[in-house]
Structures are given as structure tokens and as C-alpha cells.
Design a protein around this motif. Sequence first.
Motif, short mmCIF file in Angstrom:
data_model
loop_
_atom_site.label_atom_id
_atom_site.label_comp_id
_atom_site.label_asym_id
_atom_site.label_seq_id
_atom_site.Cartn_x
_atom_site.Cartn_y
_atom_site.Cartn_z
N LYS A 1 0.83 -1.21 0.00
CA LYS A 1 0.00 0.00 0.00
C LYS A 1 0.87 1.26 0.00
N ARG A 2 1.90 1.25 0.83
CA ARG A 2 2.77 2.43 0.91
C ARG A 2 3.56 2.62 -0.38
N GLN A 3 4.16 1.56 -0.88
CA GLN A 3 5.07 1.69 -2.01
C GLN A 3 4.35 2.02 -3.31
N PHE A 4 3.13 1.49 -3.48
CA PHE A 4 2.44 1.68 -4.76
C PHE A 4 1.26 2.65 -4.66
N GLY A 5 1.09 3.25 -3.49
CA GLY A 5 0.11 4.33 -3.34
C GLY A 5 -1.33 3.91 -3.53
N ILE A 6 -1.75 2.89 -2.81
CA ILE A 6 -3.12 2.42 -2.93
C ILE A 6 -3.71 2.16 -1.55
N GLY A 7 -4.90 2.67 -1.29
CA GLY A 7 -5.59 2.43 -0.03
C GLY A 7 -4.90 3.07 1.17
N GLU A 8 -5.45 2.77 2.37
CA GLU A 8 -4.90 3.26 3.63
C GLU A 8 -4.27 2.09 4.38
N VAL A 9 -3.07 2.28 4.85
CA VAL A 9 -2.36 1.21 5.54
C VAL A 9 -3.13 0.75 6.77
N SER A 10 -3.75 1.67 7.49
CA SER A 10 -4.45 1.33 8.73
C SER A 10 -5.79 0.63 8.50
N ASN A 11 -6.30 0.70 7.29
CA ASN A 11 -7.59 0.08 6.97
C ASN A 11 -7.33 -1.29 6.32
N THR A 12 -7.61 -2.35 7.07
CA THR A 12 -7.35 -3.69 6.55
C THR A 12 -8.60 -4.41 6.07
N SER A 13 -9.66 -3.64 5.86
CA SER A 13 -10.90 -4.24 5.36
C SER A 13 -11.42 -3.53 4.11
N ASP A 14 -10.61 -2.64 3.54
CA ASP A 14 -11.05 -1.91 2.36
C ASP A 14 -10.85 -2.75 1.10
N ARG A 15 -11.33 -2.23 -0.03
CA ARG A 15 -11.26 -2.94 -1.29
C ARG A 15 -9.83 -3.21 -1.73
N SER A 16 -8.95 -2.25 -1.46
CA SER A 16 -7.56 -2.41 -1.88
C SER A 16 -6.89 -3.57 -1.14
N THR A 17 -7.24 -3.76 0.13
CA THR A 17 -6.69 -4.88 0.89
C THR A 17 -7.12 -6.20 0.30
N VAL A 18 -8.40 -6.30 0.00
CA VAL A 18 -8.94 -7.54 -0.60
C VAL A 18 -8.25 -7.82 -1.93
N ASP A 19 -8.07 -6.76 -2.73
CA ASP A 19 -7.42 -6.93 -4.04
C ASP A 19 -5.97 -7.40 -3.88
N ALA B 1 -5.42 -15.26 3.39
CA ALA B 1 -6.72 -14.60 3.50
C ALA B 1 -6.54 -13.27 4.21
N VAL B 2 -7.55 -12.41 4.10
CA VAL B 2 -7.51 -11.11 4.77
C VAL B 2 -7.35 -11.29 6.28
N SER B 3 -7.92 -12.35 6.82
CA SER B 3 -7.83 -12.61 8.26
C SER B 3 -6.40 -12.86 8.72
N ASP B 4 -5.51 -13.24 7.79
CA ASP B 4 -4.11 -13.48 8.14
C ASP B 4 -3.38 -12.18 8.47
N ILE B 5 -3.97 -11.04 8.10
CA ILE B 5 -3.34 -9.75 8.40
C ILE B 5 -3.38 -9.50 9.91
N ALA B 6 -4.54 -9.70 10.52
CA ALA B 6 -4.69 -9.45 11.96
C ALA B 6 -3.82 -10.38 12.79
N SER B 7 -3.64 -11.62 12.31
CA SER B 7 -2.84 -12.59 13.06
C SER B 7 -1.36 -12.55 12.70
N ALA B 8 -1.00 -11.64 11.79
CA ALA B 8 0.40 -11.50 11.36
C ALA B 8 0.98 -12.84 10.93
N SER B 9 0.20 -13.59 10.16
CA SER B 9 0.61 -14.93 9.74
C SER B 9 1.82 -14.85 8.81
#
Length: 246
Positions: free
Chosen positions: A16-34, A160-168
Motif C-alpha cells: 500500500k505504501r510503495q504503490f500508493g493504494i488504499g490506507e495502511v491502517s484500513n485492513t478491510s477496504d477494497r484495496s486490501t482484498v485486491d 486470507a484477509v484474516s491473516d493480516i490481523a494474526s500477522a501470519s
Amino acid sequence: MAQDIQTVDNFVALAKRQFGIGEVSNTSDRSTVDIVSYINIEMLRIWQMRNWLWSLVEISKSFSSADIVFDGAGAESLLGQIEILWIDGEDDYLIPMTFKEWVRWRKSATDETNVPTRYVKTGRSTQGVGLGSLKIKLVPTPKDAGTLKGFGKRRLPSVAVSDIASASPFAYFPNEVLGVIFDYVGVRILRSLDKTTEAAILLEQAKNALKDLIAGDTNQPDEEIQAPPPDFIRWRNQKRNAGGVV
């Protein structure tokens, strides 16, 4: 870079930071899913590309019949693709057969029990604890119980997106491979943002890095032992020549 992306949360945040897409703090937005979808697409593409040495696991499976299901514990349960098999105590490896070859063999030969020399893949298990496990049939039917040895390719787990919260962690891929996957994910992100020039530059970088990975992952080429053709080939050739055609 790879040291910063060993876990799914760091991978997505850095993308997200390097390619300028979405908000880093938002882990449920469309960009995260993509981004998570892009990760799975590129992981599968790399996995399918070749039998990477780091993806191989050792096989050891006891058998007492021709039908084998790789549904045991440990490495066997992770098997996603067979590379090579042999019977413990025998000199040569088993030769894989296609379904057509197996059918021809069944029609032209008597399945007398003997030491297996070939095998045919019979799909995946559709029930029980070993759901989705690889299945094979030994040819001919073994006359004695034994142990099947070999090497296979580990099954690829998805993220999966859920792996973000668990830092898998990305436990499957070495660090140097994660860097290449990151670049290819970046290409997809840049294309989605219509940044075609940047995407083309990054794509060339990713291709070069992938070539380096392949060069460092290559074993010495196998030297095949010349052996007489199997029974079904000799039978087929006899049938073709039966009318006097040489």
C-alpha cells in the motif's frame, strides 16, 4: 525487501505504501482484498511454474495393495504433486502411465501380481479425513507389501484477509521468492491504477529476478537409463505391423 514482508500484514502494508493504494491502517477496504487476491494469484503462478527444490518433500508410504491414498500425517498430508516414486529395495524408479496407457495395458496383459514398475494417477480422495489427498494405482498389483518412497511437491496454502490481523508468516516461500512475488503483485497494482509505464519497468525487474531464482534452483539434468519398451508399447507396435506395414 524480503525481510520486511515475511508476514501477510507487513506485505500488504508495504504494498500500500510503495504503490500508493488504499490506507495502511484500513485492513478491510477494497484495496486490501485486491492485494490479498493478487498475492494468491502470484503465489500459485510461481508454484505451478516448476518443481522448485524448496517445495519438495520426501514420501514414505507403506502399502499392501495396488491402490494408494496419500492421506497420512506429516509431509504426506501436504503432498500436492508427485515428482518421483520408487519401491524401497528395488533398483529403478516407477514409470508414470497415462489413463490411456493403463487401459491399453489392462486390455493386453493379465494383471498377475508382481513387483510394481509403473503407476497411474487416479485423482484425489473425495471423502474422509484425507479429503483432497492424491491417489495412485500401482502397476502391476504388488505381490507383497512394501514401502513406497519418493519425492513430491508440497501443496500450496492460500492467504486470507484474516491473516493480516494474526500477522501470519509466509511459511511456504523462502525470503528471496517473496521479493519476486512482491514485485509481480506490484505490477498488478500499478496496472489497476493505470500506471502502465511504472508497471512495465517493474515487470522487467520481476522477470530478471525470477530468472536468477530459476538459475539458482536447477539441479544437474537427469540422465535417463535406456530400458526396453514397456509391454503395452510392444503390443501396440505388433498390432500396427500385423498387416505387413513396416
